[in-house]
Write a protein that holds these residues in place. Structure first.
Motif, PDB file in Angstrom:
ATOM      1  N   UNK A  89     -46.919 118.857 -11.096  1.00 55.17           N
ATOM      2  CA  UNK A  89     -48.083 119.367 -10.365  1.00 55.17           C
ATOM      3  C   UNK A  89     -48.571 120.696 -10.938  1.00 55.17           C
ATOM      4  N   UNK A  90     -47.682 121.446 -11.572  1.00 53.46           N
ATOM      5  CA  UNK A  90     -48.122 122.660 -12.280  1.00 53.46           C
ATOM      6  C   UNK A  90     -49.051 122.273 -13.431  1.00 53.46           C
ATOM      7  N   UNK A  91     -48.715 121.185 -14.076  1.00 54.19           N
ATOM      8  CA  UNK A  91     -49.514 120.652 -15.182  1.00 54.19           C
ATOM      9  C   UNK A  91     -50.947 120.343 -14.716  1.00 54.19           C
ATOM     10  N   UNK A  92     -51.041 119.814 -13.482  1.00 52.59           N
ATOM     11  CA  UNK A  92     -52.354 119.494 -12.926  1.00 52.59           C
ATOM     12  C   UNK A  92     -53.066 120.768 -12.457  1.00 52.59           C
ATOM     13  N   UNK A  93     -52.394 121.503 -11.577  1.00 51.43           N
ATOM     14  CA  UNK A  93     -52.978 122.702 -10.976  1.00 51.43           C
ATOM     15  C   UNK A  93     -53.352 123.720 -12.051  1.00 51.43           C
ATOM     16  N   UNK A  94     -52.567 123.764 -13.100  1.00 53.81           N
ATOM     17  CA  UNK A  94     -52.780 124.731 -14.166  1.00 53.81           C
ATOM     18  C   UNK A  94     -53.919 124.387 -15.104  1.00 53.81           C
ATOM     19  N   UNK A  95     -54.564 123.244 -14.860  1.00 54.79           N
ATOM     20  CA  UNK A  95     -55.738 122.894 -15.655  1.00 54.79           C
ATOM     21  C   UNK A  95     -55.418 122.332 -17.030  1.00 54.79           C
ATOM     22  N   UNK A  96     -54.245 121.747 -17.183  1.00 45.16           N
ATOM     23  CA  UNK A  96     -53.858 121.223 -18.491  1.00 45.16           C
ATOM     24  C   UNK A  96     -54.343 119.802 -18.724  1.00 45.16           C
ATOM     25  N   UNK A 134     -57.428 116.444  -6.627  1.00 46.91           N
ATOM     26  CA  UNK A 134     -58.830 116.847  -6.469  1.00 46.91           C
ATOM     27  C   UNK A 134     -59.148 118.115  -7.254  1.00 46.91           C
ATOM     28  N   UNK A 135     -58.143 118.970  -7.425  1.00 47.78           N
ATOM     29  CA  UNK A 135     -58.394 120.221  -8.150  1.00 47.78           C
ATOM     30  C   UNK A 135     -57.571 120.235  -9.441  1.00 47.78           C
ATOM     31  N   UNK A 136     -57.086 119.047  -9.854  1.00 49.33           N
ATOM     32  CA  UNK A 136     -56.014 119.008 -10.842  1.00 49.33           C
ATOM     33  C   UNK A 136     -56.396 118.655 -12.259  1.00 49.33           C
ATOM     34  N   UNK A 137     -57.650 118.833 -12.654  1.00 49.58           N
ATOM     35  CA  UNK A 137     -58.006 118.537 -14.044  1.00 49.58           C
ATOM     36  C   UNK A 137     -59.247 119.320 -14.413  1.00 49.58           C
ATOM     37  N   UNK A 138     -59.474 119.440 -15.733  1.00 47.72           N
ATOM     38  CA  UNK A 138     -60.678 120.159 -16.177  1.00 47.72           C
ATOM     39  C   UNK A 138     -61.921 119.435 -15.670  1.00 47.72           C
ATOM     40  N   UNK A 139     -61.892 118.096 -15.683  1.00 46.89           N
ATOM     41  CA  UNK A 139     -63.006 117.312 -15.148  1.00 46.89           C
ATOM     42  C   UNK A 139     -62.474 116.322 -14.126  1.00 46.89           C
ATOM     43  N   UNK A 140     -63.078 116.299 -12.953  1.00 46.80           N
ATOM     44  CA  UNK A 140     -62.690 115.350 -11.904  1.00 46.80           C
ATOM     45  C   UNK A 140     -63.817 114.331 -11.742  1.00 46.80           C
TER      46      UNK A 140
ATOM     47  N   UNK B 103     -48.571 117.039  -1.770  1.00 47.98           N
ATOM     48  CA  UNK B 103     -47.401 116.783  -2.622  1.00 47.98           C
ATOM     49  C   UNK B 103     -47.081 117.924  -3.591  1.00 47.98           C
ATOM     50  N   UNK B 104     -48.103 118.458  -4.231  1.00 50.91           N
ATOM     51  CA  UNK B 104     -47.860 119.548  -5.179  1.00 50.91           C
ATOM     52  C   UNK B 104     -47.454 120.835  -4.477  1.00 50.91           C
ATOM     53  N   UNK B 116     -36.562 132.218  -5.557  1.00 47.06           N
ATOM     54  CA  UNK B 116     -36.600 133.527  -4.907  1.00 47.06           C
ATOM     55  C   UNK B 116     -38.000 134.101  -4.763  1.00 47.06           C
ATOM     56  N   UNK B 117     -38.992 133.245  -4.731  1.00 47.33           N
ATOM     57  CA  UNK B 117     -40.385 133.685  -4.557  1.00 47.33           C
ATOM     58  C   UNK B 117     -40.706 133.714  -3.063  1.00 47.33           C
ATOM     59  N   UNK B 118     -41.354 134.801  -2.613  1.00 52.69           N
ATOM     60  CA  UNK B 118     -41.597 134.969  -1.182  1.00 52.69           C
ATOM     61  C   UNK B 118     -42.809 134.245  -0.643  1.00 52.69           C
ATOM     62  N   UNK B 119     -43.640 133.715  -1.517  1.00 56.85           N
ATOM     63  CA  UNK B 119     -44.864 133.015  -1.130  1.00 56.85           C
ATOM     64  C   UNK B 119     -45.755 132.930  -2.339  1.00 56.85           C
ATOM     65  N   UNK B 120     -46.776 132.081  -2.277  1.00 53.94           N
ATOM     66  CA  UNK B 120     -47.665 131.950  -3.445  1.00 53.94           C
ATOM     67  C   UNK B 120     -49.031 131.466  -2.974  1.00 53.94           C
ATOM     68  N   UNK B 121     -50.051 131.819  -3.763  1.00 55.54           N
ATOM     69  CA  UNK B 121     -51.413 131.383  -3.461  1.00 55.54           C
ATOM     70  C   UNK B 121     -51.735 130.168  -4.310  1.00 55.54           C
ATOM     71  N   UNK B 122     -52.133 129.073  -3.657  1.00 55.31           N
ATOM     72  CA  UNK B 122     -52.434 127.827  -4.353  1.00 55.31           C
ATOM     73  C   UNK B 122     -53.843 127.368  -4.021  1.00 55.31           C
ATOM     74  N   UNK B 123     -54.551 126.785  -4.997  1.00 57.21           N
ATOM     75  CA  UNK B 123     -55.889 126.263  -4.698  1.00 57.21           C
ATOM     76  C   UNK B 123     -55.828 124.952  -3.914  1.00 57.21           C
ATOM     77  N   UNK B 124     -54.686 124.266  -3.974  1.00 56.54           N
ATOM     78  CA  UNK B 124     -54.580 122.945  -3.350  1.00 56.54           C
ATOM     79  C   UNK B 124     -54.692 123.047  -1.835  1.00 56.54           C
TER      80      UNK B 124
END
Lengths: 211, 235
Positions: A89-96, A134-140, B103-104, B116-124
């Motif tokens: 999911x980092x791969x998606x969220x990170x725009x890769x 929904x937010x996981x790619x350069x183009x959706x 899921x993400x 050990x992260x206290x929280x994070x900002x996510x767009x999801x």
């Protein structure tokens, strides 16, 4: 006359550039895989943890540890890699990823997406990876019929279903036309046996001419 | 010699109390520690909070734990499936609490706990029902939602091989939540198909270092792998 889902899948596949990393959502978008160029021009991602996903195995060759996000058996192509869920999911969220193709209940003219919850009372909500995709790619890209079963447009001024993501869709492929969602508005990119006037009457939205 | 090997699943699960929060690995059936779940049902702990991607499939594994009424709350992303009849019935009857997490975000909350992260900002999830009431922030022009780490008392995970130090390797897409849950739980219990000798795992290819793993139990080849488990459904 409108396009079949298979024909539409072929058109989506045509628009995916060689070299892309692509996630195909569950349902209609999976049809796109049938029309991608052979070889390794496109690398498929499945969010449960693999790049380089291959087609379904031959009958009897299914491996229960090797499945796609729809929990169906798949294969791994040479060059595939496995990774855990947070990496995936980092791969998606990170725009890769380059392209993600999703189904939808509704898309708004600003690119809001509704595809996870009918909102019906008593329905058990289940989101899975929908909000991440929904937010996981350069183009959706969204693939959907332009109208629902009752003839109501699914491309709307504002979504009435619960949102999956805000202003996240770049392009909408439908059986009647393809639309780009731009900062200037809704651009009709391509039509299938449908005139602009017919689209305007059906959608009652401001449409900008062919790009 | 240092060893984390248990003699069996019963010993591996010792000390899990009523009311515990337990992460259970797996995505559908891939990576689900079915043998450990069976032993947990036998062990008897109840009023559990379970963290898993799903809410059980069919009648076995996690679904069987639910059916035994041991679970008071489930934290997951995708409970409703074509074969989630056990959960559906409990939910409709108001017998189980559900916390639904994209899921993400679920994966990242688990990862954050282990790191050990206290929280994070996510767009999801921004702008959706699942972010209602949560703190948001605009950073460099993009909107984000604050999410907190998700940790647990125990994690039950499944891997392919372990050595006596608890180093793990996985198989294919069964890896899914195993590595992050192992790090996020106070006590991590891993079932593996087989235990190998110390030194047999190439350090270059160890996926979960043994520091995250407390107890290991070999269960042999998972017999349930071989019969009808493929029922397709989204995420």
């Amino acid at each position: 006359m409108s396009l079949s889902r298979e024909d539409l899948a072929a058109i989506v596949a045509r628009d995916i550039r060689e070299g892309s990393y692509v996630n195909l959502g569950i349902g209609i978008p999976t049809l796109v895989a049938n029309y991608l160029p052979p070889g390794d021009a496109i690398i498929l991602h499945t969010e449960n943890g693999m790049l380089g996903m291959g087609p379904s195995p031959a009958e009897g060759q299914e491996d229960p540890d090797l499945m796609n996000a729809g929990k169906l058996p798949v294969t791994a192509r040479p060059g595939a890699s496995y990774f855990h869920h947070a990496d995936s999911f980092a791969m998606m969220r990170g725009g890769h990823l380059d392209v993600c193709v999703l189904g939808a209940f509704q898309v708004s003219e600003r690119g809001d997406l509704a595809n996870w919850h009918s909102g019906a009372p008593g329905a058990i909500p289940a989101v899975g990876g929908a909000m991440d995709l929904a937010i996981g790619a350069k183009q959706v890209f969204v693939m959907m019929d332009l109208q629902d079963r009752d003839g109501r447009p699914k491309l709307v001024a504002d979504c009435s279903y619960p949102l999956t993501g805000v202003a996240c869709v770049d392009r909408v492929y439908t059986d009647r036309a393809v639309f780009d969602i731009t900062l200037d508005g809704l651009v009709v990119r391509e039509t299938f046996d449908t005139t602009h006037d017919e689209l305007r009457e059906l959608l009652a939205l401001d449409l900008i001419g062919i790009l | 010699m240092r060893t984390k090997l248990s003699t069996g699943a019963t010993e591996a699960l010792a000390g899990i109390p009523d009311g515990a929060t337990i992460m259970i690995g797996g995505f559908g059936r891939a990576g689900q520690p079915v043998e450990l779940i069976d032993a947990l049902i036998e062990q008897g702990a109840t009023d559990l909070t379970i963290i898993n991607n799903n809410a059980g499939n069919g009648e076995t594994g996690l679904a069987a734990l639910l059916a035994a009424r041991r679970v008071s709350k489930i934290v997951c992303s995708f409970p409703r499936q074509s074969d989630s009849q056990v959960f559906n019935g409990l939910y409709a009857a108001g017998l189980i609490e559900l916390e639904l997490v994209p899921q993400g975000n679920l994966a990242e909350r688990i990862r954050a706990a282990g790191a050990g992260i206290g929280g994070f900002f996510t767009p999801t999830g921004f702008g959706t029902q699942l972010a209602e009431g949560k703190e948001t922030r605009k950073i460099d022009g993009r909107n984000y939602v604050l999410e907190y780490p998700l940790r647990s008392d125990f994690a039950l995970i499944s891997a392919l091989h372990a050595d006596p130090w608890g180093n793990l390797v996985y198989r294919e897409t069964a890896r899914n939540f195993g590595p992050i849950m192992a790090a996020a739980a106070t006590t991590t219990i891993a079932q593996v198909d087989s235990v190998v000798e110390l030194g047999a795992l190439d350090p270059e290819f160890v996926v979960t270092p043994g520091i995250y793993v407390d107890r290991v139990v070999a269960v042999g080849e998972r017999s349930w792998l071989r019969h009808g488990i493929f029922i397709g459904e989204q995420a």
